[in-house]
Design a protein around this motif. Structure first.
Motif, mmCIF file in Angstrom:
data_model
loop_
_atom_site.group_PDB
_atom_site.id
_atom_site.type_symbol
_atom_site.label_atom_id
_atom_site.label_comp_id
_atom_site.label_asym_id
_atom_site.label_seq_id
_atom_site.Cartn_x
_atom_site.Cartn_y
_atom_site.Cartn_z
ATOM 1 N N GLU A 90 -3.908 -18.984 30.119
ATOM 2 C CA GLU A 90 -3.455 -19.432 31.448
ATOM 3 C C GLU A 90 -4.659 -19.845 32.303
ATOM 4 O OE1 GLU A 90 -1.113 -16.323 33.206
ATOM 5 O OE2 GLU A 90 0.511 -16.551 31.750
ATOM 6 N N GLN A 91 -5.713 -19.039 32.229
ATOM 7 C CA GLN A 91 -6.926 -19.357 32.989
ATOM 8 C C GLN A 91 -7.538 -20.667 32.497
ATOM 9 O OE1 GLN A 91 -7.978 -17.725 35.684
ATOM 10 N NE2 GLN A 91 -9.586 -19.242 35.939
ATOM 11 N N ALA A 92 -7.583 -20.856 31.194
ATOM 12 C CA ALA A 92 -8.157 -22.088 30.626
ATOM 13 C C ALA A 92 -7.316 -23.300 31.017
ATOM 14 C CB ALA A 92 -8.251 -21.969 29.108
ATOM 15 N N GLU A 93 -6.000 -23.132 31.103
ATOM 16 C CA GLU A 93 -5.126 -24.239 31.531
ATOM 17 C C GLU A 93 -5.396 -24.600 32.997
ATOM 18 O OE1 GLU A 93 -1.230 -22.685 30.608
ATOM 19 O OE2 GLU A 93 -1.178 -23.737 28.686
ATOM 20 N N LYS A 94 -5.591 -23.559 33.828
ATOM 21 C CA LYS A 94 -5.890 -23.813 35.236
ATOM 22 C C LYS A 94 -7.209 -24.571 35.378
ATOM 23 C CE LYS A 94 -3.442 -19.809 37.078
ATOM 24 N NZ LYS A 94 -3.565 -18.473 37.660
ATOM 25 N N GLU A 95 -8.161 -24.218 34.516
ATOM 26 C CA GLU A 95 -9.474 -24.869 34.550
ATOM 27 C C GLU A 95 -9.467 -26.185 33.772
ATOM 28 O OE1 GLU A 95 -12.037 -21.921 32.840
ATOM 29 O OE2 GLU A 95 -11.812 -20.550 34.534
ATOM 30 N N ASN A 96 -8.363 -26.445 33.083
ATOM 31 C CA ASN A 96 -8.210 -27.653 32.280
ATOM 32 C C ASN A 96 -9.343 -27.780 31.251
ATOM 33 O OD1 ASN A 96 -6.764 -29.863 31.477
ATOM 34 N ND2 ASN A 96 -7.718 -31.263 32.937
ATOM 35 N N ASP A 97 -9.695 -26.634 30.629
ATOM 36 C CA ASP A 97 -10.770 -26.579 29.642
ATOM 37 C C ASP A 97 -10.152 -26.711 28.245
ATOM 38 O OD1 ASP A 97 -12.878 -25.993 27.953
ATOM 39 O OD2 ASP A 97 -13.585 -24.284 29.146
ATOM 40 N N ARG A 98 -10.166 -27.947 27.738
ATOM 41 C CA ARG A 98 -9.506 -28.261 26.475
ATOM 42 C C ARG A 98 -10.098 -27.467 25.298
ATOM 43 N NH1 ARG A 98 -6.170 -32.169 24.462
ATOM 44 N NH2 ARG A 98 -6.640 -32.949 22.388
ATOM 45 N N GLU A 99 -11.395 -27.341 25.220
ATOM 46 C CA GLU A 99 -12.037 -26.616 24.111
ATOM 47 C C GLU A 99 -11.640 -25.140 24.121
ATOM 48 O OE1 GLU A 99 -16.236 -27.185 23.730
ATOM 49 O OE2 GLU A 99 -16.044 -29.344 24.082
ATOM 50 N N LYS A 100 -11.650 -24.566 25.308
ATOM 51 C CA LYS A 100 -11.279 -23.157 25.436
ATOM 52 C C LYS A 100 -9.800 -22.970 25.062
ATOM 53 C CE LYS A 100 -12.121 -19.384 28.686
ATOM 54 N NZ LYS A 100 -12.495 -19.045 30.053
ATOM 55 N N ILE A 101 -8.941 -23.887 25.490
ATOM 56 C CA ILE A 101 -7.510 -23.821 25.173
ATOM 57 C C ILE A 101 -7.315 -23.847 23.656
ATOM 58 C CG2 ILE A 101 -5.307 -25.084 25.288
ATOM 59 C CD1 ILE A 101 -6.125 -25.941 28.145
ATOM 60 N N MET A 102 -7.990 -24.757 22.977
ATOM 61 C CA MET A 102 -7.858 -24.873 21.527
ATOM 62 C C MET A 102 -8.376 -23.613 20.818
ATOM 63 S SD MET A 102 -6.218 -27.533 20.921
ATOM 64 C CE MET A 102 -6.360 -27.598 19.153
ATOM 65 N N ALA A 103 -9.482 -23.091 21.287
ATOM 66 C CA ALA A 103 -10.045 -21.883 20.663
ATOM 67 C C ALA A 103 -9.086 -20.699 20.828
ATOM 68 C CB ALA A 103 -11.404 -21.563 21.278
ATOM 69 N N ILE A 104 -8.532 -20.571 22.031
ATOM 70 C CA ILE A 104 -7.598 -19.457 22.289
ATOM 71 C C ILE A 104 -6.327 -19.636 21.475
ATOM 72 C CG2 ILE A 104 -6.160 -18.373 24.050
ATOM 73 C CD1 ILE A 104 -8.442 -19.000 26.063
ATOM 74 N N LEU A 105 -5.812 -20.870 21.396
ATOM 75 C CA LEU A 105 -4.615 -21.114 20.597
ATOM 76 C C LEU A 105 -4.850 -20.794 19.117
ATOM 77 C CD1 LEU A 105 -3.165 -24.383 22.184
ATOM 78 C CD2 LEU A 105 -2.209 -22.064 22.290
#
Length: 139
Positions: A90-105
């Motif tokens: 959720e935090q990565a989505e708010k920050e719109n950090d694509r790399e972090k989103i992919m790593a978390i997923l």
């Protein structure tokens, strides 16, 4: 009249005693002794089986509790880990950090795909009565 009743009762009692004596004398004393010994042996064996049964129940109850605790712990840790990853997502989505989103997923996917019950089956087999195999868990 009272005398006749008493006499009749005495005759009946005497007849019963005579019949009882005949029945008792017809018993084979050796057979009675053998049956008594057999009865004592069976009582001893029943007591022994009860003790063994109680001990096994205690053992299996303990193993069941171990398995229950392991399952609860495994799924609690899994839930805790997933919850933390979802918060980070959720935090990565708010920050719109694509790399972090992919790593978390990828991490979430890895946890979800891994079946914790596979290791639970190994644990269950290891706890089986008399099993001497080495336990190898992959958590």
């Amino acid at each position: 009249m009272e005398n006749n009743k008493t006499t009749a009762k005495k005759r009946i009692a005497s007849a019963l005693v005579d019949k009882s004596i005949n029945v008792i004398s017809s018993f084979d004393v050796n057979k009675v002794e053998e049956l008594w010994k057999e009865s004592r042996q069976m009582n001893y064996e029943l007591k022994k089986l009860k003790i063994e049964s109680d001990e096994r129940i205690k053992i299996y109850s303990g193993k069941l509790q171990e398995l229950r605790n392991t399952l609860e712990t495994t799924f609690a840790e899994r839930e805790t880990g997933l919850s933390a990853l979802y918060r980070n997502l959720e935090q990565a989505e708010k920050e719109n950090d694509r790399e972090k989103i992919m790593a978390i997923l990828m991490l979430i996917s890895g946890i979800i795909v891994k079946n914790p019950l596979n290791d639970f089956v190994k644990l269950t087999k290891a706890l089986e009565f008399g099993n001497q195999d080495t336990l190898e868990l992959d958590f």
